[in-house]
Write an enzyme that holds these catalytic residues in place. Structure first.
Site, short mmCIF file in Angstrom:
data_model
loop_
_atom_site.label_atom_id
_atom_site.label_comp_id
_atom_site.label_asym_id
_atom_site.label_seq_id
_atom_site.Cartn_x
_atom_site.Cartn_y
_atom_site.Cartn_z
N LYS A 133 89.09 49.97 39.77
CA LYS A 133 88.00 50.87 39.37
C LYS A 133 88.33 52.32 39.71
CE LYS A 133 85.29 47.76 37.50
NZ LYS A 133 85.15 47.69 36.04
N SER A 175 78.30 38.67 28.23
CA SER A 175 77.56 38.48 29.48
C SER A 175 77.17 39.82 30.10
CB SER A 175 78.46 37.69 30.45
OG SER A 175 77.89 37.61 31.72
N GLY A 176 76.12 39.78 30.90
CA GLY A 176 75.79 40.86 31.82
C GLY A 176 75.60 42.23 31.20
N TYR A 211 89.99 44.95 42.99
CA TYR A 211 88.89 45.48 42.16
C TYR A 211 88.66 46.97 42.47
CZ TYR A 211 84.18 45.56 40.04
OH TYR A 211 83.07 45.85 39.28
N1 LIG Z 1 77.37 43.41 37.99
C1 LIG Z 1 77.61 44.40 38.82
O1 LIG Z 1 76.99 44.50 39.90
C2 LIG Z 1 78.64 45.44 38.48
C3 LIG Z 1 78.77 46.53 39.35
C4 LIG Z 1 79.69 47.51 39.07
C5 LIG Z 1 80.49 47.40 37.96
N2 LIG Z 1 80.37 46.34 37.13
C6 LIG Z 1 81.26 46.28 35.98
O2 LIG Z 1 80.51 46.05 34.83
C7 LIG Z 1 81.34 45.40 33.85
C8 LIG Z 1 80.58 44.20 33.32
O3 LIG Z 1 80.41 43.29 34.40
P1 LIG Z 1 79.18 42.29 34.47
O4 LIG Z 1 78.52 42.49 35.76
O5 LIG Z 1 78.42 42.37 33.23
O6 LIG Z 1 79.99 40.92 34.58
P2 LIG Z 1 79.91 39.56 33.75
O7 LIG Z 1 78.50 39.20 33.50
O8 LIG Z 1 80.76 38.62 34.52
O9 LIG Z 1 80.61 39.93 32.36
C9 LIG Z 1 81.97 40.18 32.30
C10 LIG Z 1 82.39 40.27 30.85
O10 LIG Z 1 83.81 40.49 30.84
C11 LIG Z 1 84.36 39.61 29.88
N3 LIG Z 1 85.75 39.31 30.19
C12 LIG Z 1 86.29 38.91 31.36
N4 LIG Z 1 87.59 38.65 31.20
C13 LIG Z 1 87.88 38.89 29.90
C14 LIG Z 1 89.05 38.79 29.11
N5 LIG Z 1 90.21 38.39 29.62
N6 LIG Z 1 88.98 39.11 27.81
C15 LIG Z 1 87.80 39.50 27.25
N7 LIG Z 1 86.67 39.62 27.95
C16 LIG Z 1 86.71 39.31 29.25
C17 LIG Z 1 83.49 38.37 29.96
O11 LIG Z 1 83.60 37.63 28.75
P3 LIG Z 1 84.34 36.21 28.55
O12 LIG Z 1 84.39 35.52 29.87
O13 LIG Z 1 83.49 35.52 27.53
O14 LIG Z 1 85.68 36.56 28.01
C18 LIG Z 1 82.12 38.98 30.09
O15 LIG Z 1 81.62 39.30 28.81
C19 LIG Z 1 82.63 45.03 34.56
O16 LIG Z 1 83.62 45.97 34.25
C20 LIG Z 1 82.26 45.14 36.02
O17 LIG Z 1 83.37 45.43 36.83
C21 LIG Z 1 79.46 45.34 37.37
#
Ligand SMILES: NC(=O)c1ccc[n+]([C@@H]2O[C@H](COP(=O)([O-])OP(=O)(O)OC[C@H]3O[C@@H](n4cnc5c(N)ncnc54)[C@H](OP(=O)(O)O)[C@@H]3O)[C@@H](O)[C@H]2O)c1
Length: 261
Positions: free
Chosen positions: A167, A21-22, A163
Site C-alpha cells: 500500500k 466483494s466489499g 500489505y
Molecule cells: N476492508 C478494509 O478494511 C480495507 C481497508 C483498507 C483498504 N482496503 C482495500 O480495499 C480494497 C478492497 O478490499 P475489500 O475490503 O473490499 O476486500 P474484499 O471484500 O476481500 O474484496 C477484495 C476484492 O479483490 C478481488 N481480488 C482478489 N484477488 C484478485 C485477483 N487475483 N484477481 C482479481 N480480483 C481479485 C476479489 O475478487 P475475487 O476473489 O472474486 O477475484 C474481491 O472482489 C483492497 O485493495 C483493500 O486492500 C480495505
C-alpha cells in the site's frame, strides 16, 4: 451549471477491478448511480453477474468480466472486451486486494509475492494498459486506486508487512503516474480507507470482525467505529467526476480520522 455537469457519468464507461466483494461493490454501485456504464472485474463470476443484474436494473449497462488481476494477459483481454462492448474507458478503479497476516520474521516470500502481485503490481499493470488506450484515443480519464491507511503508516493492530509495503507502493505509484499522465488529462488518485467490514477483515467463522479488532478500531479511530462500505462512495465520485480536472496525485483518507493524529 447543474450537479450532473460536475459529477454525472452518463454515457461514460467505468471499470472496477475487485467488484465481486466489499468496497469494490460499493464503488460500482456509486458509479452506476452517477449514470456510468460499468464493467465488473474479478475472478468470482457469479458474484459479478449478480451485481451486473442489480446495476442493469437501474438503467445503465453493466457487464461481468472474469479476470485474474495477477495475470497480465487476462487483464488485457478483459480491457479489450470492455472497450469492444461498452466503449472507451473513462474511469478505472483498482480495488482488488488481499492481505496475508503474519509477523515480519515469519512472513514467507510466497505471501509477500502474492500480496504485492494483487495489491501493487496489478494496479500498475491495469493502469498502464488502460492509460495506453486513453492516450491512443487522445482522451482524458480518471484512475483511482483503493489504497489503505497502511499506505502512509504501519499497522498497530495487525502484523502484515507485505500489505503495508504494497500500500505504501500504491500511494507513490499514484503520485508518479499522476505526474507522468497529467499532460494527457488523465488524473490518478487514491482513496485510503481505514477499517471496513468486508471479506478482507471479517472472520469467516464468526461472520463479523473479531471482537479485539473491533475494540482496537474503536480506540484508534476518532469516529469510534469501523466504516460502512458505502462510505467510500462519495470520495470515489469526487475523484471520477468530469469536473475533477485539477485533482491528481492525491491520496484521500476515508478513515473516520484514523490518520488525523
Ligand atoms: N476492508 C478494509 O478494511 C480495507 C481497508 C483498507 C483498504 N482496503 C482495500 O480495499 C480494497 C478492497 O478490499 P475489500 O475490503 O473490499 O476486500 P474484499 O471484500 O476481500 O474484496 C477484495 C476484492 O479483490 C478481488 N481480488 C482478489 N484477488 C484478485 C485477483 N487475483 N484477481 C482479481 N480480483 C481479485 C476479489 O475478487 P475475487 O476473489 O472474486 O477475484 C474481491 O472482489 C483492497 O485493495 C483493500 O486492500 C480495505
Amino acid at each position: 451549471m447543474d450537479l450532473d455537469e460536475i459529477f454525472g457519468l452518463r454515457g461514460r464507461v467505468a471499470v472496477v477491478v475487485g467488484a465481486s466483494s466489499g468496497l469494490g461493490v460499493e464503488c460500482a454501485r456509486a458509479l452506476a448511480s452517477a449514470g456510468a456504464d460499468v464493467a465488473l472485474l474479478a475472478r468470482r463470476k457469479e458474484r459479478l453477474e449478480a451485481l451486473a443484474e442489480e446495476l442493469g436494473a437501474s438503467g445503465v449497462r453493466a457487464r461481468a468480466v472474469m479476470a485474474d488481476a495477477t495475470d497480465d494477459a487476462s487483464l488485457q483481454l478483459a480491457i479489450d472486451e470492455v472497450e469492444a462492448e461498452l466503449g472507451g474507458i473513462w474511469a478505472l478503479v483498482n480495488s482488488a486486494g488481499i492481505s496475508r497476516l503474519s509477523r515480519a520474521l515469519k512472513h514467507t516470500r510466497e505471501k509477500w509475492d502474492q500480496v504485492l502481485a494483487v495489491n501493487l503490481t496489478a494496479a500498475f499493470v491495469m493502469s498502464q494498459q488502460v492509460a495506453r488506450k486513453m492516450v491512443a484515443r487522445g482522451e482524458p480519464g480518471r484512475i483511482v486506486h483503493v489504497s489503505s491507511v497502511l499506505g502512509r503508516g504501519a499497522s498497530p493492530v495487525h502484523p502484515q508487512v507485505g500489505y503495508a509495503a504494497a500500500k505504501g507502493g500504491v500511494d507513490n505509484l499514484t503520485r508518479q503516474l499522476a505526474i507522468e499522465w497529467a499532460p494527457h488529462g488523465i488524473t490518478v488518485n487514491a482513496i485510503a480507507p481505514g477499517y471496513f467490514p468486508t471479506e478482507l477483515t471479517v472472520d469467516p467463522s464468526v461472520g463479523e470482525m473479531d471482537a479485539d479488532f473491533v475494540e482496537s478500531i474503536r480506540r484508534l479511530t476518532p469516529m469510534g467505529r469501523a466504516g460502512e462500505p458505502a462510505e467510500i462512495q462519495s470520495a470515489l465520485l469526487y475523484l471520477t467526476a468530469p469536473r475533477s480536472t485539477y485533482v491528481t496525485g492525491s491520496v484521500i483518507p476515508v478513515d473516520g480520522g484514523w490518520t488525523a493524529w
